[in-house]
Design an enzyme around this catalytic site. Structure first.
Site, PDB file in Angstrom:
ATOM      1  N   CYS A 156       0.855  -1.056  -0.066  1.00  0.00           N
ATOM      2  CA  CYS A 156       0.043  -0.155   0.017  1.00  0.00           C
ATOM      3  C   CYS A 156       0.892   1.120   0.037  1.00  0.00           C
ATOM      4  O   CYS A 156       0.465   2.319  -0.479  1.00  0.00           O
ATOM      5  CB  CYS A 156      -1.050   0.036   1.079  1.00  0.00           C
ATOM      6  SG  CYS A 156      -0.166  -0.099   2.796  1.00  0.00           S
ATOM      7  N   VAL A 160      -0.177   4.174  -2.314  1.00  0.00           N
ATOM      8  CA  VAL A 160      -0.349   5.672  -1.820  1.00  0.00           C
ATOM      9  C   VAL A 160       0.454   6.647  -2.511  1.00  0.00           C
ATOM     10  O   VAL A 160      -0.020   7.769  -3.082  1.00  0.00           O
ATOM     11  CB  VAL A 160      -0.196   5.757  -0.462  1.00  0.00           C
ATOM     12  CG1 VAL A 160      -0.504   7.140   0.089  1.00  0.00           C
ATOM     13  CG2 VAL A 160      -1.216   4.798   0.373  1.00  0.00           C
TER      14      VAL A 160
END
Lengths: 516, 497
Positions: A156, A160
């Site tokens: 992630c 991001v």
């Protein structure tokens, strides 16, 4: 010698050691003198309250908090999918701790090595992007581990900050990290979207589109099969191959075959890579007439892509039990034109025979089932075939569409009359369900043992991950023979419980029957 | 003790060169700094107990991408190691679901309590971030999560917020949420900035978690320490996570010698044990790497001195008990001798039973924290020898301390890669490897016995005298199991002959 709990003759480890008086006394004192805990009666009162209907309502009113979810994040599924291809190393772009977690998680379940590398991005990469990590990382992986393919997914962190895998891989190839023609498929696998089943799907699509993009499809009679994310993959994929051989189907490709990867022998050699779908077969799989998925929710995007390239597609829900297996065989027969042989009809008959022999012990038994959406569907369907009632069916990573399918399944039989599907709920919700509406058995994974402890519902482990029991994943749960294994596990649980409940000599042992 | 063995320094040096040859040039240069052979130390003397010089390796620097580092992240260091075992607080894995899921119940931090009612260690609390939380920020969700925890788990004594990677990247203000919720609920709220991309390993997570104890527990008032009358024998045990019950097997010895363990950090700990810690007379630190920071702070701020000790294996246990006792009066010193004497027959019996089965067997270690050095002497107590050791996330001070334990010629590997470790093991072929779950199965496939030395391979405790018996039994059962003799099919053996 002074009396003490430990001895060299009979070494006591944690389980018996801390039950010795020296330790129970010590821990009692620690609690009273130093812990400043809540009074016992308050703990008892609140403990009872957590099992009440009132608590259940508060628990189900939760909007933000998740407690004990039954799902993992996308990259785990991507790593699992990539592991099923010939000599393929997973390369997860982002923070390195994630990779340590995926590897540990898979190893703890399969009791096998799980190889995977990270691009080890840290704070500077968070600011400037992880291109250099990709460039150096691919070069190192290529040199050290000599893979035939490197499958890139993302944590992630990389998602991001918006790292673009496609352009990074192209740049890395320009920098000669790997040869220009070396296969580096990729998939963006954000942990904050979906779950591991979606990561599996995304990586499958990433790999197929890498090999198929721009190629001309020359339709053949072959079929492709996508097994989906499955803790029993070792047993199930081998069972599937056996069934296909029985049917005389030989032109098929299993897209991601982890059965040899997560089941290597102990003979003195560590095989980082073993078996897996041949890369040439993946290329040729474009020409297949059809792609069949064993698990709809592991392959939605992949099947869409297969349709785009002109293939027929179909998907099943984890082919467990009678109808689940029937459907699988009939679908294979339909796609390949091969008849279902007598040998498989006999296998089916043997399963039905076993179910009939045991039906009195199964009829009306109630179950709670949780796990991945397809598993829960397949499992609930089999339970209903046995005359059981799958009262609570829960999938943390299931959605509205799954709920509808489950309801349709319940509506198809009187045994589904009192059953409900709970999409998006977690195991703390399940705790409330089990406490307020008791069932006879719980089917899930190792995390379910906490529910077994709190509520007393016997647990049957049939779902990934299974950490605290060994080797079950080596035996199939798919097909008629797999169903037989599942049936036996359920029956053993019923009989063991009955024996435990009647074992007191002179009190309850009149029911401790020799023959059941 | 097996003090008289010699390691093959030249062979090990050659092996390092051989392994490095597989790397592309840039990474070869980087990795070369992490691999070494323990050197003779000019200060080498029995007085200082220094056996060799190991701090020639570079450590605590970024891992090389793509090499299969075994390291974890800052979140693992904070949630997994330091905060996670505190049993009466709820630890929120703040961010997407995975981090909390993979670390759920995996450290074996034993505790007594009613899980889900007044204790929460083996539970997975998460904000389970979705795309909208990334886009719009997760502070509101966090605030609501804490409120829901209050409703459903009213006996919690506080909440920690364990940040996962996205939190620091999307600009959330978890400190503001913590302050607000502290006001509303009147309970301790601890925001921890342990995002996985910070630092180079678990290690920074330990440090950040230690700082959070300082800023969000100590700075917020005395808590359970208020009104506590400190006694002369009050000590804290720092850096024992009670893996498989380690802290209990240690506590029993400290209590037997008359010490009062007012806080154990953080295995089986309650928040009260943390709050009360500044009242103690002495901090006893086991895992130096993960908790030296807060010990230094307590020394500076509260004048509590700290002492490193080692409760692995009878030699070090006895030495440690004496070292600890020396900080106190004669009563305690006499008690320490009594404790040592009491357990000596157990030690003798364990050694008599297991040493003949283990004598001369060689071991390679690769672990984190304190174990790459602390367990060395426990193996030597059993007559075993150490061929190589290394740390996942050690610093220079760890390698310096390692010199007190290992012989010159020992192979030293920092942040070892999967490739290096496999090659080292394949070539050295030790009788036992002690490392983690990721290393276990590759090593066993090679026909080499293995014990997980993070989780004690689901056994333990290994600390204390009671733990030593288990340690000895486990090393024996690992090495002397008949399965290792079954690897070759008999017809293949015949072929070879």
């Amino acid at each position: 010698m002074t009396k003490m709990p430990q001895s060299a003759d009979k070494v006591l480890d944690h389980a018996p050691l801390f039950q010795q008086p020296e330790y129970t006394e010590m821990l009692k004192n620690k609690k009273i003198k130093f812990e400043c805990g809540h009074p016992d009666d308050m703990v008892k009162e609140i403990g009872d309250w957590t099992k009440s209907w009132e608590y259940r309502e508060k628990n189900f009113a939760r909007e933000a908090l998740t407690v004990n979810p039954a799902k993992a994040c996308q990259p785990l599924g991507a790593v699992f999918a990539a592991a099923g291809y010939e000599q393929t190393m997973s390369f997860v772009h982002g923070s390195q701790g994630c990779v340590a977690y995926y590897r540990s998680h898979l190893s703890r379940h399969f009791k096998e090595p799980a190889s995977c590398v990270s691009s080890s991005m840290t704070e500077d990469a968070a600011v400037f992007g992880g291109l250099n990590n990709m460039i150096d990382g691919l070069a190192n992986t290529y040199s050290l581990y000599q893979p035939k393919m490197i499958a890139v997914s993302t944590t992630c962190m990389a998602e991001v900050i918006g790292d673009d895998l496609n352009s990074f891989i192209l740049k890395a190839k320009e920098k000669e990290s790997v040869p220009q023609d070396f296969d580096v498929p990729h998939a963006h696998t954000p942990a904050f979207v979906g779950s591991h089943v979606d990561g599996y799907d995304n990586m499958q699509k990433g790999i197929l589109s890498h090999f198929w993009k721009g190629e001309t499809r020359v339709p053949s009679e072959a079929i492709n099969i996508i097994p989906g994310f499955d803790g029993f993959a070792v047993g199930n994929i081998r069972e599937m191959r056996r069934i296909l051989a029985e049917m005389g189907v030989d032109t098929y490709t299993i897209l991601s075959d982890v059965s040899d990867v997560y089941d290597t022998p102990s003979d003195g050699e560590f095989r980082m890579y073993s078996g897996g779908t041949k890369l040439d077969d993946v290329k040729a799989a474009l020409n297949a007439k059809a792609t069949l998925s064993m698990q709809e929710y592991c392959s939605k995007k992949t099947l869409e892509y297969c349709e785009e390239v002109g293939q027929e597609t179909a998907s099943l829900h984890y082919p467990m039990g009678v109808a689940g297996t029937d459907e699988f065989l009939m679908k294979i027969s339909e796609l390949t034109g091969k008849e279902i042989p007598e040998s498989l009809r006999l296998e089916r008959g043997r399963l039905i025979d076993a179910m009939a022999d045991s039906q009195s012990w199964l009829h009306g038994k109630t179950f709670a089932i949780y796990g991945d959406p397809d598993f829960v569907y397949g499992m609930a369907r089999f339970v209903m075939e046995m005359g059981g009632e799958p009262v609570h069916c829960l999938a943390t990573n299931g959605g509205k569409a799954w709920e509808k399918q489950m309801q349709a399944l319940f509506d198809s039989s009187s045994f589904g009359a009192n059953c409900h599907a709970y999409p998006g709920k977690d195991l703390w919700h399940m705790r409330s369900l089990l406490a307020t509406e008791k069932v006879d058995m719980l089917i899930g994974n190792s995390y379910g043992k906490y529910l077994e402890r709190d509520i007393g519902t016997p647990l049957i482990r049939l779902m990934f991950p299974i950490f605290d029991r060994h080797h079950h994943h080596r035996s199939p749960t798919w097909g008629y023979q797999g169903a037989m294994n599942v049936l036996v596990k359920i029956l053993d649980t019923i009989f063991d419980k009955l024996d435990t409940d009647t074992i007191v000599p002179g009190e309850t042992d009149y029911s401790y029957d020799l023959t059941r | 003790m097996a003090k008289d063995y010699v390691n093959d320094a030249e062979g090990h040096a050659a092996l390092i060169e051989e392994v490095l040859a597989a790397y592309p040039e840039k990474s070869r240069k980087r990795r070369a700094k992490h691999l070494s052979v323990a050197q003779p130390d000019p200060e080498n003397s029995t007085e200082t107990e220094i056996a060799s010089k190991c701090d020639t390796v570079k450590s605590n620097i970024k891992s090389v991408p793509g090499v299969m580092t075994i390291r974890g992240c800052a979140y693992a260091g904070s949630k997994g190691v330091v905060w996670g075992p505190v049993k009466d607080m709820v630890h929120i894995s703040h961010g997407p679901v995975g981090c909390g899921q993979y670390s759920w119940s995996q450290r074996r931090n034993y505790y007594i309590g009613k899980t889900g009612v007044d204790s929460f260690v083996t539970m997975q609390f998460t904000t389970d971030f979705q795309e909208k939380d990334i886009v719009f920020g997760g502070d509101k969700k966090l605030a609501k999560t804490i409120d829901e925890i209050e409703t459903l788990f009213p006996l919690n004594n506080g909440v920690t917020i364990q940040s996962e990677c996205p939190i620091g990247l999307i600009g959330d203000d978890i400190e503001a949420v913590a302050k607000q919720k502290n006001k509303e609920h009147g309970k301790t709220m601890v925001p921890v900035r342990c995002e996985g991309f910070r630092g180079v390993s678990q290690s920074l997570g330990h440090h950040i978690a230690n700082d959070a104890v300082r800023d969000w527990v100590f700075e917020k008032g005395e808590g359970a320490g208020a009104g506590y009358e400190a006694g002369p024998y009050d000590v804290n045990v720092i850096g024992d996570y009670n893996i498989g019950g380690d802290a209990w097997a240690s506590r029993i010895l400290l209590e037997e010698m008359g010490l009062n363990v007012v806080g154990n950090w953080s295995g089986d700990a309650t928040l009260a044990e943390i709050e009360r810690a500044p009242k103690a007379r002495l901090n006893l630190i086991h895992c130096y790497r993960s908790m030296n920071y807060i010990c230094r702070y307590m020394e500076e701020k509260y004048g509590i001195s700290w002492l490193e000790y080692n409760f692995f294996g009878p030699s070090q246990i006895a030495a440690s008990l004496r070292k600890i006792a020396a900080q106190f009066d004669e009563t305690i010193q006499e008690n320490a001798e009594k404790v040592i004497a009491k357990y000596q027959p157990l030690v003798d019996a364990v050694n008599a039973k297991y040493r003949p089965r283990l004598e001369g067997k060689s071991v390679m270690l690769y672990v984190g924290g304190l174990r790459p050095r602390h367990v060395v002497t426990a193996y030597e107590d059993l007559g075993m020898t150490i061929a190589g050791t290394g740390y996942e996330f050690g610093h220079g001070d760890d390698y310096k301390r390692t010199g007190h334990y290992v012989k010159e010629g020992t192979l030293i590997y920092d942040d070892v890669t999967g490739y290096e470790l496999e090659k080292f093991i394949e070539r050295i072929r030790p009788d036992l490897v002690g490392s983690g779950i990721k290393e276990k199965y590759p090593v066993q496939k090679m026909g080499i016995p293995f014990r997980q030395m993070h989780s004690w391979d689901y056994s333990g405790p290994y600390h204390g005298y009671d733990g030593y018996a288990i340690f000895a039994r486990d090393m024996d059962l690992a090495i002397n199991n008949p399965v290792w003799g079954l690897f070759d099919a008999p017809w293949k053996k015949a072929d070879a002959a």
